[in-house]
Design an enzyme around this catalytic site. Structure first.
Site, PDB file in Angstrom:
ATOM      1  N   TYR A  51      49.552  18.358  57.502  1.00  0.00           N
ATOM      2  CA  TYR A  51      49.867  18.822  56.156  1.00  0.00           C
ATOM      3  C   TYR A  51      50.968  17.953  55.576  1.00  0.00           C
ATOM      4  O   TYR A  51      51.998  17.719  56.222  1.00  0.00           O
ATOM      5  CB  TYR A  51      50.337  20.281  56.178  1.00  0.00           C
ATOM      6  CG  TYR A  51      50.747  20.808  54.815  1.00  0.00           C
ATOM      7  CD1 TYR A  51      49.830  21.433  53.985  1.00  0.00           C
ATOM      8  CD2 TYR A  51      52.058  20.656  54.360  1.00  0.00           C
ATOM      9  CE1 TYR A  51      50.194  21.908  52.734  1.00  0.00           C
ATOM     10  CE2 TYR A  51      52.432  21.128  53.109  1.00  0.00           C
ATOM     11  CZ  TYR A  51      51.507  21.750  52.303  1.00  0.00           C
ATOM     12  OH  TYR A  51      51.863  22.209  51.070  1.00  0.00           O
ATOM     13  N   GLU A  54      49.652  17.497  47.001  1.00  0.00           N
ATOM     14  CA  GLU A  54      49.453  18.072  48.336  1.00  0.00           C
ATOM     15  C   GLU A  54      48.185  17.526  48.965  1.00  0.00           C
ATOM     16  O   GLU A  54      47.153  17.403  48.295  1.00  0.00           O
ATOM     17  CB  GLU A  54      49.368  19.599  48.221  1.00  0.00           C
ATOM     18  CG  GLU A  54      49.098  20.309  49.540  1.00  0.00           C
ATOM     19  CD  GLU A  54      48.901  21.799  49.348  1.00  0.00           C
ATOM     20  OE1 GLU A  54      49.896  22.540  49.426  1.00  0.00           O
ATOM     21  OE2 GLU A  54      47.747  22.222  49.108  1.00  0.00           O
TER      22      GLU A  54
END
Length: 372
Positions: free
Chosen positions: A100, A185
């Site tokens: 992530y 993201e």
């Protein structure tokens, strides 16, 4: 404003971040030729909401015929009130590792914040704090290579993979600055066949930065039917998936109310800022919107300034007399014409509160008792 996944990936690709081979389609019939070229694919609905995977909005296919069938299924879907009218078809990856990486803005510290975790591929809210690496970025210095190398070390990455991830972090920060983003993201950033790729992409940009994308990029926030109805009334409303319907007057007080509900052990069905100076009719319409989402309970939190407490009380009584309200309702009234508002509610046997924590505790207790 949010960008669709394919838009974010186009930006990633154009700025040197590798992404899987893929194309956007609006009909199932167009998919077959592309799948015949690339083989097994992932087919992703393009909607501006989270949780699409859990809702069945991502499917996989091994050949053109299966891909067309899955594409038809997706294009016929409605996910969280949003119609799927376009899909992203990408070459399926043999994923070895998921990471992530995101850059957002820390409002309290007034600096960009990089967040990374070796536990990618899941909702970041579910990842424990000790598995997250966070680094504030000095806007005057920027994100430097030594910082990204340290972050990859903390993530346990080594060798060529560490170098590629560090380079992607640097490019992600460049994108963050270049497009006036509020969030960029990648979840997950994957290692597949010894290559690092952005398997997903999310971008939210400042409303005033739309000129950077040109007229051909439709930066339009998708809304559910309820959200569209609220927008027509000039009410700031975001549909959530919690238990308690919330109406407040002001963004700050609304966010604080949502935080308190969570602190007391429940969750919110929505964010609704009814604003200041709302008419009695509009207030009644706002309450009707909340009730239409079928929450387990309703919390009205009004700090009267321009909005008068007696108008809110009259609006609630108006709705109560015309609708069959079968859920608990808790009301907090403080401010302009507070005594008159409390008296109106009391005449109809409705108790109100001055302290917000007491009101939240009461409404959460109702919900928890109902679920017991």
């Amino acid at each position: 404003m949010k960008l669709y996944e394919y838009m974010a990936k186009d930006i990633f690709r154009n700025n040197g971040i590798p992404v899987p081979k893929g194309r956007v389609f609006t009909s199932a019939e167009e998919v077959t030729d592309f799948v015949a070229q690339v083989g097994s694919v992932a087919i992703k609905s393009q909607i501006l909401t989270g949780g699409r995977g859990k809702a069945g909005g991502i499917k996989f296919a091994k050949d053109p015929e299966e891909a067309a069938e899955k594409a038809r299924e997706l294009l016929a879907m409605d996910i969280k009130g949003l119609k799927v009218d376009q899909i992203l078809v990408e070459q399926k990856l043999n994923i070895e590792k998921e990471i992530y990486v995101a850059i957002t803005y820390d409002g309290a510290r007034r600096k960009p914040l990089l967040i990374a975790s070796a536990a990618g591929g899941v909702e970041i809210e579910q990842v424990s704090e000790e598995l997250l690496v966070k680094r504030l970025i000095d806007i005057n210095v920027g994100l430097q290579p030594y910082a990204t190398r340290e972050i990859t070390r903390q993530l346990g990455l080594t060798g060529q993979i560490a170098k590629e991830v560090a380079d992607i972090m640097l490019k992600l920060y460049q994108i963050f600055r270049k497009y006036d983003a509020e969030l960029v993201e990648i979840n997950p950033l994957v290692v597949a066949n010894s290559q690092v790729l952005a398997a997903d992409g999310k971008m939210t940009v400042d409303d005033d930065a739309s000129f950077r994308f040109g007229d051909d990029v439709p930066l339009v926030e998708e809304k559910t039917a309820v959200e569209r109805r609220a927008a027509e009334l000039g009410i700031s409303y975001v549909e959530l998936d919690g238990e308690i319907g919330v109406m407040a007057n002001g963004a700050g007080i609304t966010m604080a109310t949502l935080d308190l509900i969570k602190e007391f052990g429940s969750s919110s069905r929505n964010f609704m800022d009814a604003g200041g100076g709302t008419s009695r009719e509009a207030t009644a319409s706002a309450l009707e919107i909340l009730l239409s989402t079928q929450p387990k309970a309703l919390l009205i939190n009004i700090f009267g300034g321009i909005t008068r407490c007696d108008d809110v009380a009259k609006a609630f009584i108006q709705v109560k007399e015309t609708m069959d309200i079968r859920i608990p309702v808790v009301i907090r009234l403080v401010g302009t014409n507070e005594e008159a508002g409390v008296a109106i509610l009391s005449e109809h046997g409705i108790e109100s509160y001055r302290k917000i924590d007491e009101a939240v505790a009461k409404v959460v207790a109702f919900v928890q008792a109902k679920g017991a």
